[in-house]
Design a protein around this motif. Structure first.
Motif, PDB file in Angstrom:
ATOM      1  N   ASP A 189       0.828  -1.207   0.000  1.00  0.00           N
ATOM      2  CA  ASP A 189       0.000   0.000   0.000  1.00  0.00           C
ATOM      3  C   ASP A 189       0.861   1.256   0.000  1.00  0.00           C
ATOM      4  OD1 ASP A 189      -1.946   1.923   0.287  1.00  0.00           O
ATOM      5  OD2 ASP A 189      -2.588   1.290   2.277  1.00  0.00           O
ATOM      6  N   THR A 190       1.194   1.747  -1.193  1.00  0.00           N
ATOM      7  CA  THR A 190       2.024   2.951  -1.273  1.00  0.00           C
ATOM      8  C   THR A 190       1.249   4.219  -0.921  1.00  0.00           C
ATOM      9  OG1 THR A 190       1.621   3.149  -3.646  1.00  0.00           O
ATOM     10  CG2 THR A 190       3.646   2.002  -2.962  1.00  0.00           C
ATOM     11  N   ASP A 191      -0.092   4.154  -0.921  1.00  0.00           N
ATOM     12  CA  ASP A 191      -0.876   5.337  -0.558  1.00  0.00           C
ATOM     13  C   ASP A 191      -0.713   5.690   0.915  1.00  0.00           C
ATOM     14  OD1 ASP A 191      -1.797   5.466  -3.126  1.00  0.00           O
ATOM     15  OD2 ASP A 191      -3.841   4.818  -2.674  1.00  0.00           O
ATOM     16  N   HIS A 192      -0.464   4.699   1.738  1.00  0.00           N
ATOM     17  CA  HIS A 192      -0.372   4.911   3.185  1.00  0.00           C
ATOM     18  C   HIS A 192       1.062   4.715   3.673  1.00  0.00           C
ATOM     19  CE1 HIS A 192      -4.681   4.214   2.524  1.00  0.00           C
ATOM     20  NE2 HIS A 192      -4.772   5.177   3.407  1.00  0.00           N
ATOM     21  N   CYS A 193       1.953   5.486   3.052  1.00  0.00           N
ATOM     22  CA  CYS A 193       3.342   5.428   3.474  1.00  0.00           C
ATOM     23  C   CYS A 193       3.942   6.836   3.465  1.00  0.00           C
ATOM     24  CB  CYS A 193       4.154   4.474   2.607  1.00  0.00           C
ATOM     25  SG  CYS A 193       4.356   4.999   0.910  1.00  0.00           S
ATOM     26  N   ILE A 194       5.057   6.944   4.135  1.00  0.00           N
ATOM     27  CA  ILE A 194       5.796   8.199   4.215  1.00  0.00           C
ATOM     28  C   ILE A 194       7.137   7.957   3.544  1.00  0.00           C
ATOM     29  CG2 ILE A 194       6.917   9.823   5.774  1.00  0.00           C
ATOM     30  CD1 ILE A 194       4.551   9.162   7.735  1.00  0.00           C
ATOM     31  N   LEU A 195       7.414   8.731   2.522  1.00  0.00           N
ATOM     32  CA  LEU A 195       8.650   8.589   1.754  1.00  0.00           C
ATOM     33  C   LEU A 195       9.638   9.653   2.210  1.00  0.00           C
ATOM     34  CD1 LEU A 195      10.143   7.172  -0.565  1.00  0.00           C
ATOM     35  CD2 LEU A 195       9.055   8.789  -2.140  1.00  0.00           C
ATOM     36  N   ASP A 196      10.792   9.216   2.661  1.00  0.00           N
ATOM     37  CA  ASP A 196      11.818  10.082   3.227  1.00  0.00           C
ATOM     38  C   ASP A 196      13.073  10.005   2.353  1.00  0.00           C
ATOM     39  OD1 ASP A 196      14.110  10.849   4.665  1.00  0.00           O
ATOM     40  OD2 ASP A 196      13.587   9.743   6.454  1.00  0.00           O
ATOM     41  N   GLY A 197      13.505  11.146   1.831  1.00  0.00           N
ATOM     42  CA  GLY A 197      14.771  11.191   1.104  1.00  0.00           C
ATOM     43  C   GLY A 197      14.668  11.090  -0.403  1.00  0.00           C
ATOM     44  N   PHE A 198      13.503  11.233  -0.943  1.00  0.00           N
ATOM     45  CA  PHE A 198      13.287  11.193  -2.394  1.00  0.00           C
ATOM     46  C   PHE A 198      12.100  12.084  -2.700  1.00  0.00           C
ATOM     47  CE2 PHE A 198      11.454   9.658  -6.332  1.00  0.00           C
ATOM     48  CZ  PHE A 198      12.549   9.339  -7.098  1.00  0.00           C
ATOM     49  N   PRO A 199      12.189  12.906  -3.725  1.00  0.00           N
ATOM     50  CA  PRO A 199      13.223  13.091  -4.731  1.00  0.00           C
ATOM     51  C   PRO A 199      14.308  14.068  -4.280  1.00  0.00           C
ATOM     52  CG  PRO A 199      11.338  14.454  -5.262  1.00  0.00           C
ATOM     53  CD  PRO A 199      10.981  13.698  -4.015  1.00  0.00           C
ATOM     54  N   ARG A 200      15.456  13.946  -4.925  1.00  0.00           N
ATOM     55  CA  ARG A 200      16.572  14.861  -4.642  1.00  0.00           C
ATOM     56  C   ARG A 200      16.968  15.689  -5.851  1.00  0.00           C
ATOM     57  NH1 ARG A 200      20.723  12.005  -0.460  1.00  0.00           N
ATOM     58  NH2 ARG A 200      19.172  11.546   1.116  1.00  0.00           N
ATOM     59  N   THR A 201      16.454  15.325  -7.020  1.00  0.00           N
ATOM     60  CA  THR A 201      16.732  16.093  -8.237  1.00  0.00           C
ATOM     61  C   THR A 201      15.419  16.325  -8.976  1.00  0.00           C
ATOM     62  OG1 THR A 201      17.028  14.173  -9.683  1.00  0.00           O
ATOM     63  CG2 THR A 201      19.001  14.945  -8.491  1.00  0.00           C
ATOM     64  N   LEU A 202      15.430  17.261  -9.906  1.00  0.00           N
ATOM     65  CA  LEU A 202      14.224  17.545 -10.686  1.00  0.00           C
ATOM     66  C   LEU A 202      13.811  16.321 -11.494  1.00  0.00           C
ATOM     67  CD1 LEU A 202      12.023  19.475 -11.518  1.00  0.00           C
ATOM     68  CD2 LEU A 202      13.558  20.367 -13.290  1.00  0.00           C
ATOM     69  N   ARG A 203      14.754  15.589 -12.054  1.00  0.00           N
ATOM     70  CA  ARG A 203      14.402  14.386 -12.820  1.00  0.00           C
ATOM     71  C   ARG A 203      13.681  13.365 -11.932  1.00  0.00           C
ATOM     72  NH1 ARG A 203      11.717  11.745 -15.212  1.00  0.00           N
ATOM     73  NH2 ARG A 203      12.255   9.680 -15.900  1.00  0.00           N
ATOM     74  N   GLN A 204      14.159  13.189 -10.710  1.00  0.00           N
ATOM     75  CA  GLN A 204      13.494  12.285  -9.782  1.00  0.00           C
ATOM     76  C   GLN A 204      12.093  12.797  -9.439  1.00  0.00           C
ATOM     77  OE1 GLN A 204      16.079  11.700  -6.388  1.00  0.00           O
ATOM     78  NE2 GLN A 204      17.797  11.065  -7.693  1.00  0.00           N
ATOM     79  N   ALA A 205      11.964  14.108  -9.265  1.00  0.00           N
ATOM     80  CA  ALA A 205      10.654  14.707  -8.968  1.00  0.00           C
ATOM     81  C   ALA A 205       9.705  14.512 -10.143  1.00  0.00           C
ATOM     82  CB  ALA A 205      10.814  16.189  -8.648  1.00  0.00           C
ATOM     83  N   GLU A 206      10.229  14.684 -11.356  1.00  0.00           N
ATOM     84  CA  GLU A 206       9.393  14.480 -12.542  1.00  0.00           C
ATOM     85  C   GLU A 206       8.897  13.042 -12.600  1.00  0.00           C
ATOM     86  OE1 GLU A 206      11.525  17.776 -15.466  1.00  0.00           O
ATOM     87  OE2 GLU A 206      12.211  15.700 -15.493  1.00  0.00           O
ATOM     88  N   TRP A 207       9.768  12.085 -12.311  1.00  0.00           N
ATOM     89  CA  TRP A 207       9.368  10.682 -12.312  1.00  0.00           C
ATOM     90  C   TRP A 207       8.284  10.438 -11.263  1.00  0.00           C
ATOM     91  CZ3 TRP A 207       9.432   6.880  -8.579  1.00  0.00           C
ATOM     92  CH2 TRP A 207       9.102   5.594  -9.029  1.00  0.00           C
ATOM     93  N   LEU A 208       8.486  10.953 -10.050  1.00  0.00           N
ATOM     94  CA  LEU A 208       7.505  10.766  -8.981  1.00  0.00           C
ATOM     95  C   LEU A 208       6.167  11.391  -9.371  1.00  0.00           C
ATOM     96  CD1 LEU A 208       7.160   9.659  -6.070  1.00  0.00           C
ATOM     97  CD2 LEU A 208       7.693  11.978  -5.272  1.00  0.00           C
ATOM     98  N   TYR A 209       6.216  12.589  -9.950  1.00  0.00           N
ATOM     99  CA  TYR A 209       4.991  13.269 -10.370  1.00  0.00           C
ATOM    100  C   TYR A 209       4.292  12.489 -11.485  1.00  0.00           C
ATOM    101  CZ  TYR A 209       1.756  16.901 -11.760  1.00  0.00           C
ATOM    102  OH  TYR A 209       0.615  17.607 -12.058  1.00  0.00           O
ATOM    103  N   GLU A 210       5.069  11.938 -12.428  1.00  0.00           N
ATOM    104  CA  GLU A 210       4.487  11.115 -13.502  1.00  0.00           C
ATOM    105  C   GLU A 210       3.764   9.903 -12.917  1.00  0.00           C
ATOM    106  OE1 GLU A 210       7.786  10.042 -16.030  1.00  0.00           O
ATOM    107  OE2 GLU A 210       8.132  12.134 -16.620  1.00  0.00           O
ATOM    108  N   GLN A 211       4.375   9.263 -11.926  1.00  0.00           N
ATOM    109  CA  GLN A 211       3.742   8.107 -11.276  1.00  0.00           C
ATOM    110  C   GLN A 211       2.447   8.527 -10.590  1.00  0.00           C
ATOM    111  OE1 GLN A 211       5.203   5.112 -12.052  1.00  0.00           O
ATOM    112  NE2 GLN A 211       6.454   6.595 -13.158  1.00  0.00           N
ATOM    113  N   HIS A 212       2.468   9.695  -9.976  1.00  0.00           N
ATOM    114  CA  HIS A 212       1.284  10.247  -9.312  1.00  0.00           C
ATOM    115  C   HIS A 212       0.182  10.545 -10.341  1.00  0.00           C
ATOM    116  CE1 HIS A 212      -1.115  12.820  -6.651  1.00  0.00           C
ATOM    117  NE2 HIS A 212      -1.057  13.743  -7.590  1.00  0.00           N
ATOM    118  N   GLU A 213       0.548  11.192 -11.420  1.00  0.00           N
ATOM    119  CA  GLU A 213      -0.414  11.578 -12.457  1.00  0.00           C
ATOM    120  C   GLU A 213      -1.074  10.376 -13.120  1.00  0.00           C
ATOM    121  OE1 GLU A 213      -1.502  14.900 -13.983  1.00  0.00           O
ATOM    122  OE2 GLU A 213      -1.215  14.938 -11.812  1.00  0.00           O
TER     123      GLU A 213
END
Length: 177
Positions: A70-94
């Motif tokens: 269940d990734t909806d009910h978790c706390i992610l610590d230490g990611f993203p650290r770069t814009l590319r990582q943020a873009e990937w995370l946002y793409e997964q969210h979208e």
């Protein structure tokens, strides 16, 4: 998923574990996962403060996410650290692969994090490494906060230079809004 962001020493792990306990979420530390899952030369580089490349981190995180029910009910610590990582995370969210409900940005000065990190005594916490991490953080990670805001994500900027209890109370109040 709640994402904790902030420079090393801002209190992401302390606050993330407290929050996870209080709200019943799983705490996922990318730093701990990386320290446990990589070895050899890559580990030595990481201990000197060098960040792994974006795709390497993303690949590790994909495996990490796949191991969690269940990734909806978790706390992610230490990611993203770069814009590319943020873009990937946002793409997964979208695309609905994960749901990022909130981003908690723990804001702390170099002086405060240096004092905290030197006190914890890990081998990768030298003054030189701390200063390099802080500089890299300001250049690569800090701009992600504004980028997330521009994407319409809920970003909570929290003063992380207070007591653990004050910071935690502030986070709890912001998440209840």
């Amino acid at each position: 998923m709640i994402v904790f962001m902030g420079v090393a020493g801002a209190g992401k792990s302390v606050q993330g574990t407290l929050l996870a306990k209080d709200i019943g979420y799983k705490w996922l530390s990318t730093g701990e996962h990386l320290r446990a899952s990589i070895s050899g030369e890559r580990k030595a580089e990481m201990l000197k403060g060098k960040l792994l490349d974006d795709q390497e981190i993303i690949d590790i995180l994909i495996d990490f996410f796949n191991s969690i029910e269940d990734t909806d009910h978790c706390i992610l610590d230490g990611f993203p650290r770069t814009l590319r990582q943020a873009e990937w995370l946002y793409e997964q969210h979208e695309k609905g692969a994960i749901k990022v409900s909130d981003v908690i940005y723990l804001d702390a000065s170099l002086e405060v994090v240096e004092k905290r990190l030197l006190a914890r005594g890990r081998p990768d916490d030298t003054e030189e490494v701390i200063h390099r991490r802080f500089d890299e953080y300001e250049k690569a990670t800090l701009p992600i906060i504004d980028w997330f805001k521009q994407k319409g994500m809920r970003v909570h900027e929290v003063n992380a230079e207070r007591t653990v209890e004050e910071i935690h109370a502030d986070i709890m109040e912001r998440l209840q809004r």
